[in-house]
Design an enzyme around this catalytic site. Structure first.
Site, PDB file in Angstrom:
ATOM      1  N   HIS A  70      -1.258 -68.591   1.714  1.00  0.00           N
ATOM      2  CA  HIS A  70      -1.292 -68.695   0.245  1.00  0.00           C
ATOM      3  C   HIS A  70      -0.634 -69.999  -0.250  1.00  0.00           C
ATOM      4  O   HIS A  70       0.409 -69.983  -0.908  1.00  0.00           O
ATOM      5  CB  HIS A  70      -0.620 -67.467  -0.403  1.00  0.00           C
ATOM      6  CG  HIS A  70      -1.082 -67.248  -1.810  1.00  0.00           C
ATOM      7  ND1 HIS A  70      -1.151 -66.011  -2.402  1.00  0.00           N
ATOM      8  CD2 HIS A  70      -1.487 -68.126  -2.774  1.00  0.00           C
ATOM      9  CE1 HIS A  70      -1.583 -66.124  -3.640  1.00  0.00           C
ATOM     10  NE2 HIS A  70      -1.789 -67.409  -3.901  1.00  0.00           N
ATOM     11  N   GLU A  94       0.228 -59.413   1.315  1.00  0.00           N
ATOM     12  CA  GLU A  94       0.850 -60.697   1.690  1.00  0.00           C
ATOM     13  C   GLU A  94       2.346 -60.496   1.903  1.00  0.00           C
ATOM     14  O   GLU A  94       2.979 -59.825   1.085  1.00  0.00           O
ATOM     15  CB  GLU A  94       0.606 -61.734   0.591  1.00  0.00           C
ATOM     16  CG  GLU A  94      -0.875 -62.060   0.465  1.00  0.00           C
ATOM     17  CD  GLU A  94      -1.187 -63.148  -0.555  1.00  0.00           C
ATOM     18  OE1 GLU A  94      -0.248 -63.735  -1.130  1.00  0.00           O
ATOM     19  OE2 GLU A  94      -2.383 -63.399  -0.770  1.00  0.00           O
ATOM     20  N   THR A  97      -9.837 -68.358  -2.083  1.00  0.00           N
ATOM     21  CA  THR A  97      -8.531 -68.910  -2.492  1.00  0.00           C
ATOM     22  C   THR A  97      -8.114 -68.276  -3.818  1.00  0.00           C
ATOM     23  O   THR A  97      -7.253 -68.807  -4.509  1.00  0.00           O
ATOM     24  CB  THR A  97      -8.595 -70.444  -2.678  1.00  0.00           C
ATOM     25  OG1 THR A  97      -9.622 -70.737  -3.636  1.00  0.00           O
ATOM     26  CG2 THR A  97      -8.866 -71.179  -1.393  1.00  0.00           C
ATOM     27  N   ARG A 156      -7.701 -64.245  -5.034  1.00  0.00           N
ATOM     28  CA  ARG A 156      -6.720 -63.218  -4.703  1.00  0.00           C
ATOM     29  C   ARG A 156      -7.331 -62.343  -3.623  1.00  0.00           C
ATOM     30  O   ARG A 156      -8.537 -62.036  -3.670  1.00  0.00           O
ATOM     31  CB  ARG A 156      -6.371 -62.350  -5.913  1.00  0.00           C
ATOM     32  CG  ARG A 156      -5.452 -63.010  -6.936  1.00  0.00           C
ATOM     33  CD  ARG A 156      -4.020 -63.195  -6.414  1.00  0.00           C
ATOM     34  NE  ARG A 156      -3.152 -63.777  -7.421  1.00  0.00           N
ATOM     35  CZ  ARG A 156      -2.883 -65.085  -7.537  1.00  0.00           C
ATOM     36  NH1 ARG A 156      -3.418 -65.949  -6.684  1.00  0.00           N
ATOM     37  NH2 ARG A 156      -2.062 -65.522  -8.471  1.00  0.00           N
ATOM     38  N   GLY A 194     -14.733 -71.046 -13.422  1.00  0.00           N
ATOM     39  CA  GLY A 194     -13.696 -71.404 -14.398  1.00  0.00           C
ATOM     40  C   GLY A 194     -13.124 -72.768 -14.056  1.00  0.00           C
ATOM     41  O   GLY A 194     -13.837 -73.631 -13.533  1.00  0.00           O
ATOM     42  N   ARG A 195     -11.844 -72.942 -14.339  1.00  0.00           N
ATOM     43  CA  ARG A 195     -11.223 -74.251 -14.086  1.00  0.00           C
ATOM     44  C   ARG A 195     -11.339 -74.648 -12.609  1.00  0.00           C
ATOM     45  O   ARG A 195     -11.834 -75.734 -12.289  1.00  0.00           O
ATOM     46  CB  ARG A 195      -9.731 -74.200 -14.494  1.00  0.00           C
ATOM     47  CG  ARG A 195      -9.486 -74.245 -15.981  1.00  0.00           C
ATOM     48  CD  ARG A 195      -8.007 -74.055 -16.268  1.00  0.00           C
ATOM     49  NE  ARG A 195      -7.583 -72.725 -15.891  1.00  0.00           N
ATOM     50  CZ  ARG A 195      -7.252 -71.759 -16.756  1.00  0.00           C
ATOM     51  NH1 ARG A 195      -7.250 -71.993 -18.036  1.00  0.00           N
ATOM     52  NH2 ARG A 195      -6.897 -70.569 -16.317  1.00  0.00           N
ATOM     53  N   ILE A 196     -10.894 -73.766 -11.697  1.00  0.00           N
ATOM     54  CA  ILE A 196     -10.884 -74.136 -10.278  1.00  0.00           C
ATOM     55  C   ILE A 196     -12.318 -74.161  -9.730  1.00  0.00           C
ATOM     56  O   ILE A 196     -12.695 -75.080  -8.991  1.00  0.00           O
ATOM     57  CB  ILE A 196      -9.967 -73.197  -9.460  1.00  0.00           C
ATOM     58  CG1 ILE A 196      -8.520 -73.311  -9.990  1.00  0.00           C
ATOM     59  CG2 ILE A 196     -10.018 -73.531  -7.973  1.00  0.00           C
ATOM     60  CD1 ILE A 196      -7.563 -72.254  -9.450  1.00  0.00           C
TER      61      ILE A 196
HETATM   62  P1  NAP Z   1     -10.078 -69.420 -14.903  1.00  0.00           P
HETATM   63  O1  NAP Z   1     -10.236 -70.802 -15.437  1.00  0.00           O
HETATM   64  O2  NAP Z   1      -9.721 -68.327 -15.846  1.00  0.00           O
HETATM   65  O3  NAP Z   1     -11.424 -69.048 -14.108  1.00  0.00           O
HETATM   66  C1  NAP Z   1     -11.733 -67.762 -13.689  1.00  0.00           C
HETATM   67  C2  NAP Z   1     -13.232 -67.599 -13.747  1.00  0.00           C
HETATM   68  O4  NAP Z   1     -13.580 -66.291 -13.254  1.00  0.00           O
HETATM   69  C3  NAP Z   1     -13.807 -67.688 -15.169  1.00  0.00           C
HETATM   70  O5  NAP Z   1     -14.984 -68.441 -15.136  1.00  0.00           O
HETATM   71  C4  NAP Z   1     -14.087 -66.244 -15.516  1.00  0.00           C
HETATM   72  O6  NAP Z   1     -15.112 -66.099 -16.459  1.00  0.00           O
HETATM   73  C5  NAP Z   1     -14.502 -65.697 -14.169  1.00  0.00           C
HETATM   74  N1  NAP Z   1     -14.420 -64.245 -14.107  1.00  0.00           N
HETATM   75  C6  NAP Z   1     -13.484 -63.417 -14.629  1.00  0.00           C
HETATM   76  N2  NAP Z   1     -13.785 -62.132 -14.371  1.00  0.00           N
HETATM   77  C7  NAP Z   1     -14.948 -62.155 -13.664  1.00  0.00           C
HETATM   78  C8  NAP Z   1     -15.788 -61.147 -13.132  1.00  0.00           C
HETATM   79  N3  NAP Z   1     -15.482 -59.839 -13.274  1.00  0.00           N
HETATM   80  N4  NAP Z   1     -16.902 -61.524 -12.484  1.00  0.00           N
HETATM   81  C9  NAP Z   1     -17.236 -62.818 -12.359  1.00  0.00           C
HETATM   82  N5  NAP Z   1     -16.481 -63.840 -12.848  1.00  0.00           N
HETATM   83  C10 NAP Z   1     -15.350 -63.495 -13.497  1.00  0.00           C
HETATM   84  O7  NAP Z   1      -8.955 -69.376 -13.769  1.00  0.00           O
HETATM   85  P2  NAP Z   1      -8.579 -70.524 -12.712  1.00  0.00           P
HETATM   86  O8  NAP Z   1      -7.463 -71.345 -13.237  1.00  0.00           O
HETATM   87  O9  NAP Z   1      -9.823 -71.186 -12.237  1.00  0.00           O
HETATM   88  O10 NAP Z   1      -7.962 -69.600 -11.544  1.00  0.00           O
HETATM   89  C11 NAP Z   1      -8.754 -68.611 -10.925  1.00  0.00           C
HETATM   90  C12 NAP Z   1      -7.903 -67.728 -10.028  1.00  0.00           C
HETATM   91  O11 NAP Z   1      -7.543 -68.443  -8.863  1.00  0.00           O
HETATM   92  C13 NAP Z   1      -6.556 -67.291 -10.622  1.00  0.00           C
HETATM   93  O12 NAP Z   1      -6.686 -66.148 -11.438  1.00  0.00           O
HETATM   94  C14 NAP Z   1      -5.702 -67.042  -9.415  1.00  0.00           C
HETATM   95  O13 NAP Z   1      -5.724 -65.672  -9.073  1.00  0.00           O
HETATM   96  C15 NAP Z   1      -6.368 -67.862  -8.325  1.00  0.00           C
HETATM   97  N6  NAP Z   1      -5.504 -68.970  -7.851  1.00  0.00           N
HETATM   98  C16 NAP Z   1      -5.099 -68.965  -6.563  1.00  0.00           C
HETATM   99  C17 NAP Z   1      -4.320 -70.010  -6.094  1.00  0.00           C
HETATM  100  C18 NAP Z   1      -3.852 -70.034  -4.679  1.00  0.00           C
HETATM  101  O14 NAP Z   1      -2.738 -70.475  -4.427  1.00  0.00           O
HETATM  102  N7  NAP Z   1      -4.655 -69.641  -3.716  1.00  0.00           N
HETATM  103  C19 NAP Z   1      -3.941 -71.047  -6.941  1.00  0.00           C
HETATM  104  C20 NAP Z   1      -4.387 -71.018  -8.249  1.00  0.00           C
HETATM  105  C21 NAP Z   1      -5.178 -69.971  -8.690  1.00  0.00           C
HETATM  106  P3  NAP Z   1     -14.780 -66.099 -18.041  1.00  0.00           P
HETATM  107  O15 NAP Z   1     -14.143 -67.417 -18.329  1.00  0.00           O
HETATM  108  O16 NAP Z   1     -16.114 -65.917 -18.646  1.00  0.00           O
HETATM  109  O17 NAP Z   1     -13.836 -64.958 -18.246  1.00  0.00           O
END
Ligand code: NAP
Length: 326
Positions: A286, A267, A236, A238, A156-158
């Protein structure tokens, strides 16, 4: 006009807090730790809005205690701390802060990749302790990051932002997701794999999915057993996407080379958590999105989402648009 009553569960950066205070009758929780559940319930009883952090669990029972609640604005992109289905049932809008933290979190994921592969934290401790005697041909041998095969779970985005960094390190990029992303494949040269093939082939595996029922313990004992003994796992996303007990065993028995973690099943991690004893894991509290610039942008976004929802507008980052159909 009477201002909307809101509760902000922690002090957030000034730019966002100011927006909330200017537009709302807001109470801000002043402690360093989250409001205990009973206090949160008490504080939001008459509120129309609440600005929450990922450490606040907002379930149906909490929502029931706040009959006037219309907006839950989460100061995070992940919203697994909120029962969104329950919010939708009650006509409550839920918002998050996507995009603004993408690059900062990708920076941290890459920092963990480098720190784990090159044993940075271990080597730093050794140097500080005065244990360094001479240049050593075998001293702190790590694994190469450049040219390695990177397996991204959740492009996804990250995930894509990490892939862009990996290109600069001349890495081969594999990814696994729910569906193929052909545009990303073209732009990043990423190759789709099923989860098991990715785990078998990658030198470094990095997780970027949200936490959902489907991703809970997506990486367990079986999945870890497929990884190379020289491989690295970085999380990074969850904590609960990885079975932490299984990861501990794999690290302890040196069935993988190392892990870099920013997130945990519980956490904060306990002081006596067995992971703390291991040298082959880098542990962060985190801090994925923790840069001054990004936390400021998140605060403004969370405040704007909250205020838009309270004004009866559609917030820019509405997680449950189905709530509008009610
Ligand atoms: P995003 O753009 O929604 O990307 C998530 C990706 O995961 C998408 O490509 C999604 O596919 C895929 N996905 C969803 N369910 C899945 C599954 N069952 N199996 C395989 N892939 C799956 O979100 P993001 O902005 O990159 O953020 C991702 C996550 O990082 C957040 O939800 C958050 O929990 C975590 N995060 C952590 C921190 C930190 O401080 N450590 C900071 C920011 C974010 P689809 O698009 O096809 O649904």
């Amino acid at each position: 006009m009477a201002k909307w009553k809101v509760f902000v569960t922690r002090i957030i950066p000034e730019a966002g807090l100011r927006l909330v205070l200017e537009n709302c009758d807001a109470e801000v929780w002043q402690e360093e730790t989250p409001p205990p559940r009973e206090i949160l319930i008490e504080k939001i009883r008459d509120c129309e809005g609440v600005l929450t952090l990922l450490s606040d669990r907002i379930d149906g029972e909490v929502m029931d205690s706040a009959p006037k609640l219309r907006v839950i604005s989460n100061y995070a992109v992940g919203y697994d701390n909120i029962d969104v289905a329950e919010a939708t049932k009650r006509g409550i809008m839920v918002t998050n802060t996507p995009g603004v933290l993408t690059e900062t979190t990708a920076d941290l994921a890459f920092a963990l990749i480098l720190a784990t592969a090159r044993r940075i934290v271990e080597a730093d401790k050794y140097t500080r302790k005065g244990l360094w005697k001479t240049w050593g041909p075998m001293l702190f041998l790590g694994r190469d990051v450049h040219g390695a095969t990177l397996g991204i779970i959740g492009l996804g985005r990250i995930g894509q932002a990490v892939a862009r960094r990996a290109k600069g390190f001349n890495m081969r990029i594999l990814y696994y997701g729910l569906r193929r992303n052909e545009e990303a494949e073209r732009e990043l040269g990423a190759e789709f794999r099923n989860l098991h093939s990715l785990l078998r082939e990658a030198d470094i595996v990095t997780i970027h999915t949200p936490l959902t029922e489907e991703t809970y313990h997506m990486i367990g004992e079986k999945e870890l057993s497929l990884m190379k003994p020289t491989a690295i796992l970085v999380n990074t996303a969850r904590g609960a996407v990885v079975d932490q007990k299984a990861l501990y065993k794999a690290l302890k028995e040196k069935r993988i080379f190392g892990a870099g973690l920013d997130v945990y099943e519980k956490e904060p991690i306990d002081k006596d958590d067995p992971l703390i004893e291991l040298d082959n894991v880098v542990l962060l509290p985190h801090i994925g999105s923790a840069s001054v610039e990004t936390r400021t942008r998140m605060a403004i976004m969370a405040a704007e989402n909250l205020i838009a929802g309270l004004r009866g507008e559609i917030p820019q980052n509405l997680v449950n648009p189905e709530v509008l159909e009610r």
